[in-house]
Design a protein around this motif. Structure first.
Motif: not given
Length: 404
Positions: A210-232
């Motif tokens: 069964i080639f289901s593709g990668p299982s991409i699901s949210p990770r509640p334990d992911a750390p915080s990150f200020s995404f605004d700084q990526l393209r500032s």
């Protein structure tokens, strides 16, 4: 509904892809008992599964080696799987569930013969959880080996393997397999967390895969990150991560600083929780953001290029979001993943032993500035999205093995 046992090896790349499938099984009414090491407890508990911990001997892992591409004989990998995982873990799993009953068991493909033991001892259907590519031969014969050393004692290697296999067989009351069968991928069904398009030689594999593709699901334990700084400051984002195991190479980070210090792009480097980079603080370029651990899925959704070790999990997550790779494979099946990515035009592969600031810089600029790499990455990502995902995998499994 059915009661399910799910057992995976203690590695991020073998746990994370299973999260979506486990949650889907639970949401569909299955009762799932998931077994791994203690640090994964919270992550797995959030799927709704019951978590149970087994223990590992980390010193034994170090003794046996964590870098299969440094092995000089196919059965060095067999030894890692047999002595490092099957022998210490499988009998313990059987002890921890001896008073339980299950309707089917899903076992990580890297357990090899260990999965077959669980299926046989429990007397229930076995499903293979393949978070890497699948192969039509034992994994120990697929991984590229270094040239053998003149002083390699093959007889002693075979003796260690034979003794270990006999101990496992005795402890579990099963037959001793041929050495080549220890690393085979067992199971009536094999859930493969990729697409047929990305799987090499996919025409070899029938509908039991069964080639289901990668299982991409949210990770509640992911750390915080200020995404605004990526393209500032810059319009382009390059993400660098060498995985969760082989990420302590300070010299590689120095090389990155030298290669990228004058490129007008925002670099994000995940250095690893246990990596001490204090000695590098004065040499970090102004266009770098460095954190031990970042929310990888969210970063990849905003990245233009991914510099990676080409672990199957990381590469799949990047390509899912149409991010092309500059791959520097280090170990295990990473050279195979990197090669397949390059064959499909979705990235460039560099040799870690010939890496210089110049070659790394040129590769990143080439992938960043040539739109064909982005287009080919999108083709791979689209094949992942159309594969059906963990929802279809759960439906297939339940249609065959669940109780009504």
């Amino acid at each position: 509904m059915a009661r399910v046992l799910y057992v995976t090896i203690p590695a991020e790349g073998h746990v994370n892809p299973t999260l979506g499938l486990v949650k889907q099984l639970v949401d569909n009414g299955e009762e799932v008992v998931y077994m791994n090491v203690e640090p994964f407890r919270n992550r797995l508990a959030q799927t709704g599964a019951e978590f149970r911990a087994y223990t590992i001997n980390e010193q034994l892992f170090v003794e046996l080696g964590l870098s299969p591409t440094e092995y000089t004989h196919p059965h060095h990998l067999t030894e890692f799987i047999l002595r490092g995982m099957i022998e210490p873990i499988i009998p313990e799993v059987l002890r921890l569930i001896e008073n339980d009953s299950f309707d089917y068991v899903i076992v990580d493909s890297l357990f090899g013969w260990g999965g077959a033991i669980l299926g046989e001892k429990l007397g229930i259907p076995l499903i293979c959880s393949a978070t890497n590519f699948v192969f039509d031969k034992p994994v120990s014969h697929v991984i590229k080996m270094k040239e053998a050393e003149d002083n390699l004692d093959v007889e002693a290697l075979y003796e260690r393997l034979t003794n270990s296999a006999e101990r496992v067989a005795s402890a579990c009351n099963v037959a001793v397999p041929a050495l080549d069968d220890i690393t085979r991928q067992y199971g009536q069904l094999k859930v493969v967390f990729t697409s047929r398009y990305f799987q090499p030689e996919s025409e070899k594999y029938d509908d039991s895969y069964i080639f289901s593709g990668p299982s991409i699901s949210p990770r509640p334990d992911a750390p915080s990150f200020s995404f605004d700084q990526l393209r500032s400051k810059y319009n382009k984002v390059i993400y660098i991560s060498m995985g969760s195991i082989l990420n302590k190479d300070i010299e590689f980070y120095k090389l990155c600083f030298e290669a990228f210090n004058d490129i007008p792009a925002q670099f994000v480097l995940a250095s690893g929780r246990e990596t001490d980079i204090t000695s590098l603080e004065e040499s970090i370029p102004s266009n770098f953001i460095i954190q031990p651990y970042v929310p990888q899925l969210e970063i990849l959704q905003r990245a233009d290029v991914f510099v990676t070790h080409a672990g199957m999990n990381s590469a799949s997550e990047a390509l899912y979001y149409h991010v092309p790779l500059v791959a520097i494979p280090l170990s295990s099946d990473q050279p195979i993943v990197a090669n397949q990515t390059e064959q499909l035009g979705a990235g460039i592969t560099l040799d870690k032993d010939c890496l210089t600031p110049e070659t790394l810089k040129l590769a990143v600029l080439k992938v960043l500035n040539n739109p064909i790499y982005k287009q080919r990455a999108k083709m791979v990502g689209d094949s992942f999205r159309s594969a059906g995902g963990y929802q279809e995998a759960a439906d297939r499994i339940m249609s065959l093995f669940s109780k009504v």
